[in-house]
Design a protein around this motif. Structure first.
Motif, PDB file in Angstrom:
ATOM      1  N   ARG A  10       0.833  -1.208   0.000  1.00 26.62           N
ATOM      2  CA  ARG A  10       0.000   0.000   0.000  1.00 26.62           C
ATOM      3  C   ARG A  10       0.866   1.256   0.000  1.00 26.62           C
ATOM      4  O   ARG A  10       0.586   2.228  -0.699  1.00 26.62           O
ATOM      5  N   GLN A  11       1.922   1.248   0.807  1.00 31.06           N
ATOM      6  CA  GLN A  11       2.825   2.400   0.859  1.00 31.06           C
ATOM      7  C   GLN A  11       3.452   2.655  -0.504  1.00 31.06           C
ATOM      8  O   GLN A  11       3.552   3.807  -0.951  1.00 31.06           O
ATOM      9  N   GLY A  12       3.874   1.608  -1.179  1.00 30.56           N
ATOM     10  CA  GLY A  12       4.468   1.753  -2.508  1.00 30.56           C
ATOM     11  C   GLY A  12       3.504   2.361  -3.508  1.00 30.56           C
ATOM     12  O   GLY A  12       3.876   3.232  -4.303  1.00 30.56           O
ATOM     13  N   ARG A  13       2.242   1.910  -3.464  1.00 36.98           N
ATOM     14  CA  ARG A  13       1.235   2.483  -4.365  1.00 36.98           C
ATOM     15  C   ARG A  13       0.959   3.942  -4.034  1.00 36.98           C
ATOM     16  O   ARG A  13       0.779   4.765  -4.927  1.00 36.98           O
ATOM     17  N   MET A  14       0.964   4.269  -2.754  1.00 40.49           N
ATOM     18  CA  MET A  14       0.739   5.663  -2.347  1.00 40.49           C
ATOM     19  C   MET A  14       1.899   6.556  -2.780  1.00 40.49           C
ATOM     20  O   MET A  14       1.696   7.692  -3.196  1.00 40.49           O
ATOM     21  N   ILE A  15       3.107   6.047  -2.692  1.00 42.57           N
ATOM     22  CA  ILE A  15       4.267   6.814  -3.157  1.00 42.57           C
ATOM     23  C   ILE A  15       4.132   7.106  -4.636  1.00 42.57           C
ATOM     24  O   ILE A  15       4.355   8.238  -5.084  1.00 42.57           O
ATOM     25  N   ALA A  16       3.741   6.112  -5.412  1.00 42.04           N
ATOM     26  CA  ALA A  16       3.553   6.326  -6.851  1.00 42.04           C
ATOM     27  C   ALA A  16       2.504   7.412  -7.090  1.00 42.04           C
ATOM     28  O   ALA A  16       2.697   8.306  -7.928  1.00 42.04           O
ATOM     29  N   ASP A  17       1.400   7.355  -6.348  1.00 40.55           N
ATOM     30  CA  ASP A  17       0.366   8.394  -6.474  1.00 40.55           C
ATOM     31  C   ASP A  17       0.921   9.770  -6.111  1.00 40.55           C
ATOM     32  O   ASP A  17       0.641  10.762  -6.784  1.00 40.55           O
ATOM     33  N   ASN A  18       1.718   9.840  -5.053  1.00 36.35           N
ATOM     34  CA  ASN A  18       2.273  11.127  -4.612  1.00 36.35           C
ATOM     35  C   ASN A  18       3.287  11.675  -5.607  1.00 36.35           C
ATOM     36  O   ASN A  18       3.334  12.882  -5.842  1.00 36.35           O
ATOM     37  N   ILE A  19       4.088  10.808  -6.182  1.00 38.19           N
ATOM     38  CA  ILE A  19       5.029  11.260  -7.215  1.00 38.19           C
ATOM     39  C   ILE A  19       4.255  11.824  -8.394  1.00 38.19           C
ATOM     40  O   ILE A  19       4.639  12.824  -8.989  1.00 38.19           O
ATOM     41  N   TYR A  20       3.119  11.220  -8.676  1.00 38.48           N
ATOM     42  CA  TYR A  20       2.263  11.670  -9.776  1.00 38.48           C
ATOM     43  C   TYR A  20       1.510  12.958  -9.430  1.00 38.48           C
ATOM     44  O   TYR A  20       0.945  13.606 -10.290  1.00 38.48           O
ATOM     45  N   GLY A  21       1.508  13.329  -8.134  1.00 37.02           N
ATOM     46  CA  GLY A  21       0.895  14.594  -7.727  1.00 37.02           C
ATOM     47  C   GLY A  21      -0.437  14.479  -7.017  1.00 37.02           C
ATOM     48  O   GLY A  21      -1.130  15.483  -6.838  1.00 37.02           O
ATOM     49  N   MET A  22      -0.816  13.281  -6.573  1.00 36.24           N
ATOM     50  CA  MET A  22      -2.129  13.098  -5.953  1.00 36.24           C
ATOM     51  C   MET A  22      -2.188  13.524  -4.479  1.00 36.24           C
ATOM     52  O   MET A  22      -3.249  13.664  -3.918  1.00 36.24           O
ATOM     53  N   SER A  23      -1.044  13.693  -3.833  1.00 34.17           N
ATOM     54  CA  SER A  23      -0.972  14.174  -2.444  1.00 34.17           C
ATOM     55  C   SER A  23      -1.792  13.321  -1.478  1.00 34.17           C
ATOM     56  O   SER A  23      -2.679  13.802  -0.793  1.00 34.17           O
ATOM     57  N   ARG A  24      -1.460  12.032  -1.405  1.00 37.96           N
ATOM     58  CA  ARG A  24      -2.161  11.097  -0.512  1.00 37.96           C
ATOM     59  C   ARG A  24      -1.365  10.837   0.760  1.00 37.96           C
ATOM     60  O   ARG A  24      -0.190  10.536   0.697  1.00 37.96           O
ATOM     61  N   LYS A  25      -2.033  10.951   1.887  1.00 33.12           N
ATOM     62  CA  LYS A  25      -1.405  10.666   3.180  1.00 33.12           C
ATOM     63  C   LYS A  25      -1.572   9.188   3.518  1.00 33.12           C
ATOM     64  O   LYS A  25      -2.612   8.594   3.237  1.00 33.12           O
ATOM     65  N   TYR A  26      -0.561   8.615   4.168  1.00 29.71           N
ATOM     66  CA  TYR A  26      -0.652   7.237   4.642  1.00 29.71           C
ATOM     67  C   TYR A  26      -1.338   7.245   5.994  1.00 29.71           C
ATOM     68  O   TYR A  26      -0.887   7.899   6.913  1.00 29.71           O
ATOM     69  N   LYS A  27      -2.450   6.529   6.102  1.00 32.09           N
ATOM     70  CA  LYS A  27      -3.188   6.438   7.391  1.00 32.09           C
ATOM     71  C   LYS A  27      -3.430   4.993   7.702  1.00 32.09           C
ATOM     72  O   LYS A  27      -3.730   4.213   6.873  1.00 32.09           O
TER      73      LYS A  27
END
Length: 119
Positions: A102-119
């Motif tokens: 999940r963290q890896g997918r969130m990092i990909a989203d954040n690199i793409y500019g989605m600004s997702r926090k890990y909760k």
């Protein structure tokens, strides 16, 4: 545990196993008890690169999985994350495949500019 003097105690039948700690505390009965404790990541290369780590060697990340070095993210067994159960600023380590994925997918989203926090 066993090399440290703790012992496994049968709960009176084949349906239950109880782990008893040196302190005398017994873990809840279960058919199978697996404990993975004391994980210490090998993050020397990360520390040598100037990325902030905890005294135990875990990589410090923010809510977006960013490290202390700009444009560098980290995920998985080596990161220390916020503890959603405690609901405080307390940090913990979760060396499991599911959260790492999940963290890896969130990092990909954040690199793409989605600004997702890990909760």
């Amino acid at each position: 545990f066993l090399p440290n003097g703790d012992e496994t105690v049968n709960g009176g039948g084949v349906t239950s196993t109880v782990v008893e700690l040196k302190s005398g505390k017994k873990l809840a009965p279960a058919q199978l008890t697996i404990l993975g404790m004391g994980v210490k990541p090998d993050t020397k290369i990360v520390q040598d690169a100037g990325i902030k780590c905890t005294p135990r060697g875990h990589i410090v990340v923010d809510d977006y999985m960013r490290t202390s070095v700009e444009n560098v993210w980290a995920a998985g067994d080596a990161v220390e994350i916020g503890n959603p159960i405690a609901g405080t600023d307390e940090k913990w380590v979760v060396p499991l495949a599911g959260p790492a994925n999940r963290q890896g997918r969130m990092i990909a989203d954040n690199i793409y500019g989605m600004s997702r926090k890990y909760k």
